[in-house]
Design a protein around this motif. Structure first.
Motif, PDB file in Angstrom:
ATOM      1  N   UNK A  44      -8.894   0.869   5.647  1.00  0.00           N
ATOM      2  CA  UNK A  44      -7.614   0.452   5.069  1.00  0.00           C
ATOM      3  C   UNK A  44      -7.003  -0.722   5.828  1.00  0.00           C
ATOM      4  N   UNK A  45      -7.711  -1.227   6.827  1.00  0.00           N
ATOM      5  CA  UNK A  45      -7.252  -2.415   7.546  1.00  0.00           C
ATOM      6  C   UNK A  45      -5.947  -2.183   8.279  1.00  0.00           C
ATOM      7  N   UNK A  46      -5.070  -3.168   8.226  1.00  0.00           N
ATOM      8  CA  UNK A  46      -3.789  -3.092   8.929  1.00  0.00           C
ATOM      9  C   UNK A  46      -2.950  -1.921   8.450  1.00  0.00           C
ATOM     10  N   UNK A  47      -3.041  -1.611   7.159  1.00  0.00           N
ATOM     11  CA  UNK A  47      -2.244  -0.511   6.604  1.00  0.00           C
ATOM     12  C   UNK A  47      -2.625   0.814   7.249  1.00  0.00           C
ATOM     13  N   UNK A  48      -3.931   1.055   7.426  1.00  0.00           N
ATOM     14  CA  UNK A  48      -4.369   2.296   8.051  1.00  0.00           C
ATOM     15  C   UNK A  48      -4.002   2.364   9.508  1.00  0.00           C
TER      16      UNK A  48
ATOM     17  N   UNK B 233       0.809  -1.205   0.000  1.00  0.00           N
ATOM     18  CA  UNK B 233       0.000   0.000   0.000  1.00  0.00           C
ATOM     19  C   UNK B 233       0.848   1.262   0.000  1.00  0.00           C
ATOM     20  N   UNK B 234       2.011   1.191   0.619  1.00  0.00           N
ATOM     21  CA  UNK B 234       2.881   2.360   0.622  1.00  0.00           C
ATOM     22  C   UNK B 234       3.421   2.632  -0.778  1.00  0.00           C
ATOM     23  N   UNK B 235       3.737   1.576  -1.530  1.00  0.00           N
ATOM     24  CA  UNK B 235       4.197   1.746  -2.911  1.00  0.00           C
ATOM     25  C   UNK B 235       3.103   2.364  -3.777  1.00  0.00           C
ATOM     26  N   UNK B 236       1.855   1.919  -3.569  1.00  0.00           N
ATOM     27  CA  UNK B 236       0.730   2.500  -4.300  1.00  0.00           C
ATOM     28  C   UNK B 236       0.575   3.977  -3.937  1.00  0.00           C
ATOM     29  N   UNK B 237       0.695   4.265  -2.643  1.00  0.00           N
ATOM     30  CA  UNK B 237       0.584   5.646  -2.157  1.00  0.00           C
ATOM     31  C   UNK B 237       1.634   6.540  -2.801  1.00  0.00           C
ATOM     32  N   UNK B 238       2.871   6.066  -2.862  1.00  0.00           N
ATOM     33  CA  UNK B 238       3.943   6.853  -3.475  1.00  0.00           C
ATOM     34  C   UNK B 238       3.704   7.069  -4.971  1.00  0.00           C
ATOM     35  N   UNK B 239       3.200   6.039  -5.642  1.00  0.00           N
ATOM     36  CA  UNK B 239       2.905   6.176  -7.064  1.00  0.00           C
ATOM     37  C   UNK B 239       1.846   7.248  -7.288  1.00  0.00           C
TER      38      UNK B 239
END
Length: 458
Positions: free
Chosen positions: A189-193, A21-27
């Protein structure tokens, strides 16, 4: 004493960076970056200052020598910057250096106004927080190397939070608040959030409501410290100006209502209610409305609304220093920045903006500190506990929000009822001062928690 990261999230299972999810966020950030600059250019139509210090948005262009090891305080905009004032004042008295960051132009302007001397002397360095890109954040932290970081209220930028945790830089969320709606969004966002808030070294929450919501996200380092906004001093010069203005209004037999920090759509509701109030012929001498929009870029738009509804009005910017308007003026447009203590001190009653429509409400604490009774709409989730406490002690009253969306009958009737009973306004004004005095002390609690790492572990 510098806070340590003993037992902090990056030393445990909590707060791990969610890689996918962090990679998606950066993109997404890289894709949207051009639009961020386009938005700044668009807003520069109102003020060229939106384009000032533009390289700082990407961690470039720092012209002055960099002093490392400062206490880093991030206050995104006006409200957060004002709330941080008591904390910053204590650190300045202790001789600490401050790195003060913002995201908005108005936040930066407010910081410059409040701390001009410290900025000029170099004790405070004021810059924009860079956009939340990995390389920009890493460069920012490498250049400034702060001692520790304090983010105000709701700011939780993923790149900043995870980078600080991984680098062992203590980052705390202070004066923290989290509404039910925001907590639900995080949980989507589950665990990511949840990992985002778990990665803070600690969270110093305003109320038990806020603390429970953070704990429901799996945050273990949470302590309730109260609300810094109760400790923010009112500018004494503005208070004196407001009191003098109030005296002049009362000499003319009039009362004044301040509709404060109003948001888009609320001005129409308020102006309709004010028109109906004046047409009711309830008062021998008509009261005056002071309408103060929250965002300065909307001043002209609101002026046009007032004009189109047929009110006789005047802008605050048309005065030299003291109020200068005729007895026939029905509405005053508060088109100025940084003068809310003056408006509150001059008013007999405040209608709190952001609460009539679902914006969450603006800061009622400052109005109460000036001894001004408050009318609230239904939408006060940004100040949930503060609103409940103010209503319970009698400093504020709540009006029905449902009727406001169609016809502003409830607002008009509430205004008529209170303005017709000055003894009730006086009782509420006394309660407002008691209320703000009773809730002070968050600054010392925050300092103690930071110095002793006295967090509640669950």
């Amino acid at each position: 004493m510098t806070p340590s990261l003993e037992g902090a999230p990056n030393d445990s299972q909590y707060g791990a960076r969610p890689k996918f999810w962090f990679a998606v966020y950066q993109l997404l950030w890289h894709l949207l970056l051009p639009f961020a600059f386009i938005r700044l250019a668009w807003r520069a139509r109102h003020s060229a200052q939106y384009l000032s210090h533009l390289p700082e948005r990407l961690a470039f262009g720092y012209k002055k020598p960099i002093k490392q090891g400062a206490i880093w305080i991030h206050a995104v905009s006006v409200g957060e910057t004002r709330a941080a004032q008591p904390l910053i004042d204590v650190y300045l008295e202790r001789g600490e250096s401050i790195l003060l960051t913002h995201m908005t132009l108005n936040g930066r302007r407010t910081g410059a106004s409040l701390f001009g001397k410290a900025i000029a002397s170099g004790q405070i360095r004021q810059v924009y927080l860079p956009y939340d890109l990995c390389w920009a954040v890493a460069k920012f932290i490498r250049i400034f190397k702060p001692k520790f970081g304090l983010f105000m209220e709701t700011e939780a930028w993923p790149t900043v939070v995870f980078d600080c945790a991984e680098k062992g830089l203590p980052l705390f969320l202070v004066n923290a608040r989290l509404s039910e709606r925001s907590a639900r969004r995080v949980n989507r966002f589950g665990k990511a959030g949840r990992a985002l808030f778990q990665a803070f070294a600690g969270i110093l929450a305003q109320t038990e409501f806020d603390a429970q919501r953070y704990r429901s996200l799996g945050v273990r380092q949470v302590e309730i410290v109260g609300n810094l906004k109760f400790d923010v001093p009112l500018d004494p010069n503005l208070v004196v100006q407001g009191q003098s203005w109030k005296h002049e209004i009362h000499q003319g037999g009039r009362l004044m209502v301040c509709a404060a920090s109003t948001r888009d759509g609320e001005e129409e509701v308020i102006l309709k209610a004010w028109r109906d109030l004046l047409l009711s012929n309830t008062f021998k001498v008509s009261p005056v409305l002071c309408l103060v929009p929250r965002h300065p870029e909307r001043f002209s738009e609101v002026a046009n609304q007032i004009h189109d509804m047929g009110f006789r009005f005047q802008r605050r910017s048309e005065w030299n220093v003291s109020p200068q308007y005729g007895a026939d003026i029905q509405v005053i447009l508060g088109d100025s920045m940084g003068e809310m203590p003056m408006y509150y001190s001059a008013a007999d009653l405040v209608v709190m903006g952001g609460s009539l429509l679902p914006f969450g409400g603006q800061n009622l604490i400052e109005a109460c500190a000036a001894g001004c009774p408050v009318l609230l709409g239904e939408h006060t989730y940004n100040f949930q506990q503060a609103a409940i406490d103010a209503i319970q002690i009698g400093a504020a009253k709540r009006i029905s929000g449902e009727l406001l969306l169609t016809e502003p009958i409830a607002l008009m009737e509430a205004l008529k009822e209170l303005l017709s009973h000055p003894e009730e306004l006086e009782r509420m004004a006394t309660a407002a001062k008691i209320y703000t005095s009773a809730h002070q002390g968050a600054t010392q609690k925050i300092l103690a928690a930071l110095e002793h790492q006295n967090f509640t572990l669950n």
